[in-house]
Design an enzyme around this catalytic site. Structure first.
Site, PDB file in Angstrom:
ATOM      1  N   LYS A 177      19.128   5.610   2.679  1.00 31.93           N
ATOM      2  CA  LYS A 177      18.620   5.747   1.308  1.00 31.93           C
ATOM      3  C   LYS A 177      17.137   6.088   1.380  1.00 31.93           C
ATOM      4  O   LYS A 177      16.296   5.217   1.567  1.00 31.93           O
ATOM      5  CB  LYS A 177      18.821   4.448   0.514  1.00 31.93           C
ATOM      6  CG  LYS A 177      18.529   4.652  -0.969  1.00 31.93           C
ATOM      7  CD  LYS A 177      17.816   3.505  -1.627  1.00 31.93           C
ATOM      8  CE  LYS A 177      16.367   3.353  -1.319  1.00 31.93           C
ATOM      9  NZ  LYS A 177      15.464   4.450  -1.720  1.00 31.93           N
ATOM     10  N   GLU A 226      10.470  -3.708   8.973  1.00 22.78           N
ATOM     11  CA  GLU A 226       9.161  -3.146   9.355  1.00 22.78           C
ATOM     12  C   GLU A 226       8.336  -3.134   8.076  1.00 22.78           C
ATOM     13  O   GLU A 226       8.565  -2.304   7.196  1.00 22.78           O
ATOM     14  CB  GLU A 226       9.331  -1.721   9.902  1.00 22.78           C
ATOM     15  CG  GLU A 226      10.137  -1.633  11.185  1.00 22.78           C
ATOM     16  CD  GLU A 226       9.380  -2.158  12.392  1.00 22.78           C
ATOM     17  OE1 GLU A 226       8.150  -2.309  12.325  1.00 22.78           O
ATOM     18  OE2 GLU A 226      10.033  -2.442  13.410  1.00 22.78           O
ATOM     19  N   CYS A 235       1.147   2.342   7.824  1.00 19.59           N
ATOM     20  CA  CYS A 235       1.183   0.881   7.958  1.00 19.59           C
ATOM     21  C   CYS A 235       0.245   0.409   9.068  1.00 19.59           C
ATOM     22  O   CYS A 235      -0.249  -0.706   9.029  1.00 19.59           O
ATOM     23  CB  CYS A 235       2.602   0.419   8.243  1.00 19.59           C
ATOM     24  SG  CYS A 235       3.305   1.247   9.674  1.00 19.59           S
ATOM     25  N   GLU A 267      -3.453  -4.300   1.567  1.00 21.45           N
ATOM     26  CA  GLU A 267      -3.295  -3.026   2.252  1.00 21.45           C
ATOM     27  C   GLU A 267      -3.898  -1.943   1.350  1.00 21.45           C
ATOM     28  O   GLU A 267      -3.479  -1.801   0.195  1.00 21.45           O
ATOM     29  CB  GLU A 267      -1.793  -2.788   2.420  1.00 21.45           C
ATOM     30  CG  GLU A 267      -1.429  -2.029   3.625  1.00 21.45           C
ATOM     31  CD  GLU A 267       0.089  -1.894   3.771  1.00 21.45           C
ATOM     32  OE1 GLU A 267       0.867  -2.369   2.928  1.00 21.45           O
ATOM     33  OE2 GLU A 267       0.485  -1.289   4.766  1.00 21.45           O
TER      34      GLU A 267
HETATM   35  P1  NAD Z   1       8.293   0.079  -0.863  1.00 16.16           P
HETATM   36  O1  NAD Z   1       8.588  -1.269  -0.316  1.00 16.16           O
HETATM   37  O2  NAD Z   1       7.902   0.197  -2.263  1.00 16.16           O
HETATM   38  O3  NAD Z   1       9.570   1.031  -0.683  1.00 16.16           O
HETATM   39  C1  NAD Z   1      10.190   1.235   0.576  1.00 16.16           C
HETATM   40  C2  NAD Z   1      11.620   1.686   0.350  1.00 16.16           C
HETATM   41  O4  NAD Z   1      12.316   0.647  -0.314  1.00 16.16           O
HETATM   42  C3  NAD Z   1      11.772   2.910  -0.527  1.00 16.16           C
HETATM   43  O5  NAD Z   1      12.861   3.675  -0.040  1.00 16.16           O
HETATM   44  C4  NAD Z   1      12.116   2.322  -1.892  1.00 16.16           C
HETATM   45  O6  NAD Z   1      12.877   3.204  -2.683  1.00 16.16           O
HETATM   46  C5  NAD Z   1      12.962   1.146  -1.464  1.00 16.16           C
HETATM   47  N1  NAD Z   1      13.035   0.044  -2.430  1.00 16.16           N
HETATM   48  C6  NAD Z   1      12.124  -0.363  -3.340  1.00 16.16           C
HETATM   49  N2  NAD Z   1      12.582  -1.440  -4.016  1.00 16.16           N
HETATM   50  C7  NAD Z   1      13.809  -1.720  -3.499  1.00 16.16           C
HETATM   51  C8  NAD Z   1      14.787  -2.711  -3.766  1.00 16.16           C
HETATM   52  N3  NAD Z   1      14.623  -3.649  -4.689  1.00 16.16           N
HETATM   53  N4  NAD Z   1      15.931  -2.692  -3.045  1.00 16.16           N
HETATM   54  C9  NAD Z   1      16.129  -1.767  -2.102  1.00 16.16           C
HETATM   55  N5  NAD Z   1      15.232  -0.802  -1.792  1.00 16.16           N
HETATM   56  C10 NAD Z   1      14.090  -0.783  -2.491  1.00 16.16           C
HETATM   57  O7  NAD Z   1       7.210   0.688   0.132  1.00 16.16           O
HETATM   58  P2  NAD Z   1       6.535   2.118   0.054  1.00 16.16           P
HETATM   59  O8  NAD Z   1       5.506   2.104  -1.006  1.00 16.16           O
HETATM   60  O9  NAD Z   1       7.574   3.191   0.008  1.00 16.16           O
HETATM   61  O10 NAD Z   1       5.864   2.209   1.494  1.00 16.16           O
HETATM   62  C11 NAD Z   1       4.641   1.675   1.779  1.00 16.16           C
HETATM   63  C12 NAD Z   1       4.794   0.358   2.500  1.00 16.16           C
HETATM   64  O11 NAD Z   1       5.590   0.534   3.661  1.00 16.16           O
HETATM   65  C13 NAD Z   1       3.466  -0.182   2.998  1.00 16.16           C
HETATM   66  O12 NAD Z   1       3.410  -1.560   2.770  1.00 16.16           O
HETATM   67  C14 NAD Z   1       3.511   0.104   4.492  1.00 16.16           C
HETATM   68  O13 NAD Z   1       2.712  -0.734   5.276  1.00 16.16           O
HETATM   69  C15 NAD Z   1       4.948  -0.086   4.782  1.00 16.16           C
HETATM   70  N6  NAD Z   1       5.312   0.602   6.012  1.00 16.16           N
HETATM   71  C16 NAD Z   1       5.593  -0.165   7.102  1.00 16.16           C
HETATM   72  C17 NAD Z   1       5.898   0.455   8.301  1.00 16.16           C
HETATM   73  C18 NAD Z   1       6.194  -0.359   9.522  1.00 16.16           C
HETATM   74  O14 NAD Z   1       6.725   0.205  10.475  1.00 16.16           O
HETATM   75  N7  NAD Z   1       5.902  -1.643   9.559  1.00 16.16           N
HETATM   76  C19 NAD Z   1       5.925   1.847   8.390  1.00 16.16           C
HETATM   77  C20 NAD Z   1       5.635   2.594   7.249  1.00 16.16           C
HETATM   78  C21 NAD Z   1       5.334   1.949   6.055  1.00 16.16           C
END
Ligand code: NAD
Length: 495
Positions: free
Chosen positions: A192, A268, A302, A399
């Site tokens: 997804k 992650e 991240c 962040e």
């Molecule tokens: P987000 O948590 O808003 O969304 C991530 C994913 O989750 C998206 O596909 C989104 O559609 C989905 N999502 C959102 N709400 C959901 C729910 N209730 N149920 C299921 N899926 C849901 O994060 P973002 O804004 O897309 O990404 C940025 C974040 O990701 C930052 O905090 C960053 O640090 C983190 N990140 C971590 C890593 C790592 O490897 N640790 C890598 C990249 C990004």
């Protein structure tokens, strides 16, 4: 599926001049079929214009994907590892051949500068090559029980159907980092993608089919209701794995949901990386590393350096050097080859960065360069350096996810370690010092899953990527990444 969502004028030109139009896709990919649909507008952050509409799956098609993955599961599980490896290797090859198209697509929907997008495609494809190599090396164990009564045999089975949820900031790499080990392990998956950046995932799925991934082994669905759709999938007893990359807040919600059916989770999550520079560091090397650690993806990473702690003796020179380098960067549309810094993903992201900077300044931080959102229909924030930032400022704890470098001063090694650990996050850290013993000692003291020493970049498909504390659970990449998608099975054997 009923098309819904806002009417939108599509800015078709950016997608029209693709070398390979077959990479365009805007429908759910389930069981090897493309199901047309619309409802989710995909925007170009560089202009604010529309790029495409993709399908908006409700829980019903999500459950259909839940049928496709299991019906393909037995066949894929029985496919010899060598054959799985060769399919992944071909997928790597196809991504490499289409690297320029994929990079442009990433740049269009995510906004990142083309150089960053090209780097991402190469990094993303490497996960397929690495896991093609790991698929034929799945470990097992055979040894004597300490009692001498029997033997212990440990086998590894594919864990089962896996739901994969990546974020928008690395739309290719965060997907391949999950698909590669899952397929190598023998699992079928439902991916997804983030709604902001679905086109890259669909384009990669097309390449996967060309590479020989059988129908139903990789399913891709986009939805504007990620919560209900994911919950429906997690409630399906055939789903045994959730691999999520995204914010810590959403990770917590998903962990609670997965607990209901005790689904195995790899998480992650967010970061708040400290970047420590000691007086004995090579200043130029530290500045080069700082620029990579901060500005890769315009700070939307991240692992991005979120807090610069610089020892008093080198502090002022570091601030001057960093500000000069940041101010010299060219900000512009991601797809313009001259741009070094693209736009942020959404107007909301710009507002958040602006709020963090404004509040830090209100608490006494000195704005050395940047600091004001750029007027444009795109979502631009300039490279910014803040000095004399209060460790109490919100920016030290949240962040930033943007091109802002707050610099803090420290005096002693112990103080640096304590400051670095003053966070609920524990993903990545950077240490610059010519004294390797000190760098390793400090690295040991910092509570993160990863430490880069005298380097601004740590991501490598061959290394275990992941966080401590509230930055995550489990590791992706490396030799252990495949085990996240496997269930150990122990046999107590007499013979
Ligand atoms: P987000 O948590 O808003 O969304 C991530 C994913 O989750 C998206 O596909 C989104 O559609 C989905 N999502 C959102 N709400 C959901 C729910 N209730 N149920 C299921 N899926 C849901 O994060 P973002 O804004 O897309 O990404 C940025 C974040 O990701 C930052 O905090 C960053 O640090 C983190 N990140 C971590 C890593 C790592 O490897 N640790 C890598 C990249 C990004």
């Amino acid at each position: 599926m009923t098309p819904k969502g806002p009417d939108m004028t599509l800015d078709a030109a950016p997608l029209a001049d693709f070398a390979d139009p077959a990479l365009h896709a805007a429908g759910l990919y389930i069981g090897g079929d493309w199901l047309p649909g619309s409802g989710i507008p995909v925007l170009n952050p560089s202009t604010g214009g529309g790029l495409a509409q993709v399908a908006d799956a409700s829980p019903a098609p999500a459950l259909r994907a839940g049928d496709a993955a299991p019906s393909a599961a037995a066949g894929w599980r029985a496919t010899p590892p060598r054959q799985r490896a060769e399919i992944l290797r071909r997928w790597f090859q196809l991504m490499t051949e289409h690297a320029e198209d994929l990079a442009r697509l990433i740049s269009l929907e995510n906004g990142k500068a083309l150089a960053d997008a090209r780097g991402e495609v190469a990094y993303a494809a490497e996960f397929f090559r690495w896991y093609a190599e790991e698929a034929v090396r799945i470990p097992g164990e055979f040894r004597h029980a300490p009692s001498g009564a029997n033997h212990i045999l440990v086998d590894h089975d594919p864990i089962g159907i896996a739901v994969l949820i990546p974020p928008w900031n690395f739309p290719a790499a965060m997907a391949t980092r999950k698909i590669g080990p899952a397929l190598a392990a023998g699992c079928t998956v439902i991916l997804k993608p983030a709604s902001e950046t679905p086109l890259t995932a669909y384009a990669m799925a097309r390449l996967g089919a060309q590479a020989g991934v059988p129908p139903g082994v990789v399913n891709v669905l986009t939805t504007a209701q990620p919560g209900p759709v994911t919950n429906a999938m997690l409630a399906d007893p055939r789903v045994r794995k959730l691999s999520f990359t995204g914010s810590t807040g959403v990770g917590r919600v998903l962990l609670a949901e997965a607990a209901k059916s005790v689904v195995s989770c790899s998480m992650e999550l967010g970061g708040n990386a400290p970047f420590l520079v000691f007086d004995d560091a090579d200043l130029d090397a530290a500045l080069d590393g700082a620029m990579i650690a901060k500005m890769r993806n315009a700070g939307e990473a991240c692992t991005a350096a979120n807090r610069f702690y610089v020892q008093s003796g080198i502090h002022d020179a570091f601030v001057v050097g960093l500000a000069a380098r940041m101010a010299a960067l060219k900000v512009g549309p991601g797809t313009d080859p001259a741009s070094q810094v693209g736009p942020m993903i959404t107007p909301r992201a710009v507002q958040k960065i602006d709020r963090l900077v404004t509040r830090a300044v209100n608490l006494g931080a000195r704005l050395v360069t940047g600091g004001t959102p750029l007027p444009s229909s795109g979502y631009y924030y300039p490279p910014t350096v803040l000095a004399d930032v209060s460790p109490q400022a919100e920016i030290a704890h949240e962040e930033i996810f943007g091109p802002v470098a707050p610099v803090y001063r420290f005096d002693t090694e112990d103080q640096a370690i304590a400051l670095a650990n003053e966070t609920e996050y524990g993903l990545a850290a950077y240490v610059y010092s010519r004294d390797l013993s000190r760098a390793l000692r400090v690295g040991k003291g910092i509570e993160t899953g990863m430490v880069a020493i005298n380097r601004g970049l740590m991501s490598d498909p061959a290394a275990p990527f992941g966080g401590a504390k509230q930055s995550g659970l489990g590791r992706e990449g490396g030799v252990t990444g495949i085990l996240e998608f496997m269930e150990p099975k122990y046999f107590a054997v007499n013979f």
